[in-house]
Motif scaffolding. Sequence first.
Motif, mmCIF file in Angstrom:
data_model
loop_
_atom_site.group_PDB
_atom_site.id
_atom_site.type_symbol
_atom_site.label_atom_id
_atom_site.label_comp_id
_atom_site.label_asym_id
_atom_site.label_seq_id
_atom_site.Cartn_x
_atom_site.Cartn_y
_atom_site.Cartn_z
ATOM 1 N N SER A 100 0.914 -0.901 0.202
ATOM 2 C CA SER A 100 0.042 0.049 0.379
ATOM 3 C C SER A 100 0.585 1.395 0.097
ATOM 4 N N GLY A 101 1.995 1.176 0.107
ATOM 5 C CA GLY A 101 2.579 2.080 0.035
ATOM 6 C C GLY A 101 3.084 3.181 1.640
ATOM 7 N N ALA A 102 2.399 2.684 2.359
ATOM 8 C CA ALA A 102 2.172 3.070 3.858
ATOM 9 C C ALA A 102 2.549 3.881 4.181
ATOM 10 N N LEU A 103 2.280 5.370 2.956
ATOM 11 C CA LEU A 103 3.084 6.514 3.682
ATOM 12 C C LEU A 103 1.748 6.767 4.829
ATOM 13 N N LEU A 104 2.965 7.656 5.561
ATOM 14 C CA LEU A 104 2.327 8.534 6.941
ATOM 15 C C LEU A 104 0.708 9.792 6.004
ATOM 16 N N THR A 105 -0.159 9.558 6.110
ATOM 17 C CA THR A 105 -0.877 10.195 5.353
ATOM 18 C C THR A 105 -1.096 11.512 5.661
ATOM 19 N N ASP A 106 0.004 11.992 7.209
ATOM 20 C CA ASP A 106 -0.431 13.661 7.523
ATOM 21 C C ASP A 106 0.646 14.448 7.236
ATOM 22 N N LEU A 107 1.432 14.027 6.948
ATOM 23 C CA LEU A 107 2.885 14.012 6.019
ATOM 24 C C LEU A 107 3.048 14.700 4.643
ATOM 25 N N ASN A 108 3.433 14.972 4.019
ATOM 26 C CA ASN A 108 4.138 15.530 2.784
ATOM 27 C C ASN A 108 4.703 14.642 2.789
ATOM 28 N N VAL A 109 5.179 15.026 0.885
ATOM 29 C CA VAL A 109 6.214 13.388 0.611
ATOM 30 C C VAL A 109 7.412 13.781 0.605
ATOM 31 N N TYR A 110 8.272 15.904 1.329
ATOM 32 C CA TYR A 110 8.763 15.629 1.454
ATOM 33 C C TYR A 110 9.342 14.998 3.024
ATOM 34 N N GLU A 111 8.454 15.122 3.906
ATOM 35 C CA GLU A 111 8.373 14.318 5.870
ATOM 36 C C GLU A 111 8.282 13.289 5.471
ATOM 37 N N ASN A 112 7.616 12.999 3.894
ATOM 38 C CA ASN A 112 7.483 11.459 4.480
ATOM 39 C C ASN A 112 9.167 10.680 3.870
ATOM 40 N N VAL A 113 10.067 11.575 2.908
ATOM 41 C CA VAL A 113 10.727 10.509 2.996
ATOM 42 C C VAL A 113 11.625 11.307 3.869
ATOM 43 N N ALA A 114 11.709 12.718 5.081
ATOM 44 C CA ALA A 114 13.075 12.597 5.318
ATOM 45 C C ALA A 114 12.279 12.082 6.881
ATOM 46 N N PHE A 115 11.296 11.753 6.881
ATOM 47 C CA PHE A 115 10.542 10.832 8.348
ATOM 48 C C PHE A 115 11.991 9.746 8.733
ATOM 49 N N PRO A 116 12.628 9.157 8.435
ATOM 50 C CA PRO A 116 13.765 7.942 8.859
ATOM 51 C C PRO A 116 15.129 8.559 9.648
ATOM 52 N N LEU A 117 15.138 10.058 8.638
ATOM 53 C CA LEU A 117 16.544 10.371 8.810
ATOM 54 C C LEU A 117 15.817 11.532 10.679
ATOM 55 N N ARG A 118 14.878 12.284 10.219
ATOM 56 C CA ARG A 118 13.986 12.990 11.714
ATOM 57 C C ARG A 118 14.439 11.826 13.059
ATOM 58 N N GLU A 119 14.074 10.739 13.080
ATOM 59 C CA GLU A 119 13.807 9.740 13.886
ATOM 60 C C GLU A 119 15.368 9.335 14.327
ATOM 61 N N HIS A 120 15.748 9.131 13.285
ATOM 62 C CA HIS A 120 17.449 7.884 13.829
ATOM 63 C C HIS A 120 18.677 9.115 13.606
ATOM 64 N N THR A 121 18.587 10.350 12.928
ATOM 65 C CA THR A 121 19.870 11.369 13.580
ATOM 66 C C THR A 121 19.673 12.745 13.717
ATOM 67 N N ASP A 122 20.183 13.522 13.583
ATOM 68 C CA ASP A 122 20.019 14.367 14.253
ATOM 69 C C ASP A 122 20.755 16.337 13.428
#
Lengths: 278, 255
Positions: A100-122
């Motif tokens: 299904s892609g399982a994108l986070l529906t409340d975030l736009n494309v940019y924030e979806n792709v950035a999500f793992p970076l924001r969670e795991h890195t500074d």
Amino acid sequence: MQAEEAPLSAKDEAIVEVHGVHYRIGGRAIFSGLDLTIRRGRVTAIMGPSGTGKSTLLRLITGQSTQQQGVIKVWGEDVAAMSHATLFAMRRRIGMLFQSGALLTDLNVYENVAFPLREHTDLPESLVRQLVLTKLQAVGLRGAIDLMPAELSGGMTRRVALARAIVMDPELLIYDEPFAALDPISMGVILRLIQEMNDALGLTSIVVSHDVRELATIAHDSYLLSEGKVVAAGTPLELEQSQDQMVRQFMDGLADGPVPFHYPAPDYVTQLLADSGQ
Amino acid sequence: MNGLLGLIDRPVHAVRRIGATVLFLFKIVAQVPAALRKPGYIVEQIYNAGGRSLIIIMLSGLFVGMVLGLQGFDLLQRFGSEDALGVAAALGLLKELGPVVTALLFAGRAGTALTSEIGLMRATDQLTAMQMMAVDPVRRVVAPRFLGGLIAVPLLTAIFNVVGVFGAQLIGVSVMGVDSGSFWSQMQSAVQTDDVMEGIIKSIVFGAACSLVAVYEGYHAAPTAAGVGLATTSTVVTSSVLILFLDYILTAAFL
């Protein structure tokens, strides 16, 4: 068309080893003695009729479920014996593309792709932006950064999900039914991306699908699953030339064969007569 | 025999669910320190749960206060002590109506939204995707929403009380003609810090209960349209009963 052989030097290194796996859900046996190996740098196709547990196998490999018997090793470590921390450390080396892609529906494309970076890195925002744009460029959607998931087509959703899956530079990329419900153009795009990702980034790829012809063009190895076991293994060409009945039914898309057309049911005439009270 | 088994089955199921909810609370609490490191997510949830409930809370507070003004005046007039209307309204709102009605409204407005949001995230594989990205959904999704609700309910209760007292004054003083000086001065001298504390503690407990029920139901909803619907209904029913039950326990404890 046949995918070119991966370089032989690293080919024998097993990334995922599945040995004698038995798995039951609610009394129904999904796997009964499953064995397979995924090797480094190769695209491995896992095929089989619907309901054979292809997606369940991915759940077992990634530690979302645990088998009742047998061993699954990823990078040499037993997945079932992993602690929560080790499991999460393993998952950081894996990218997964959901059907299904399982994108986070409340975030736009940019924030979806950035999500793992924001969670795991500074990382500073400028670097996050560069990384996200690079990955979106790779999937051809750099122009879509401001769109919300609801505004994307099925093919675009999967491409964004692919960009998200590779943003942490994983070593193993898992695709769960990447071609399901896609038009021929989107399917071609995803096929090309899978091949490019594998070759350019030096990844190992597992593709679960039942689109035989498409997979044959990119897979180095393939496994055909049915009734809880591997019924055929080899290169897509070997499967294509197999004379095994099950393999033939699957490869040729025959309605009836070892996998029966009818779901198990009582005798048709007997049931009709019983229903009409005779 | 089956009927007997069914009779035992229901309470066993209920006890199991209570146990599972408490265990889930422990899971959330364990993730609170990690969630606090990214306060932006919590602030976002305070806005989502609290900010967006503001209008309904203020409107309800106004009407509840106005009814208190009417009923209180009618009751107190019979004893010739309508000057005590301010005290009656303030104590009624601070100790009981404020925390209880706010929590009930919160469960209906924000609790259901939380449940369906988390339930749909589960149904569309978003929570699984997070786990596959080595992100714990309890830390990233559940804990900020739980904390958001926990913080929002006491704040909403305070606003409800202020608007409620204003509503009582509007009816009592402006319409029924109670003396404005007595209304405010009696309230000031009779309401004690303990009364205010009782309301604050109640609102914190109700906030925790409502938020916990909402996130638990959402997180454990069956990943289907019907499953999310059922979970949302269950949030309202469970929260409402729990609020009234806890209200009795807390009132008994404070008296």
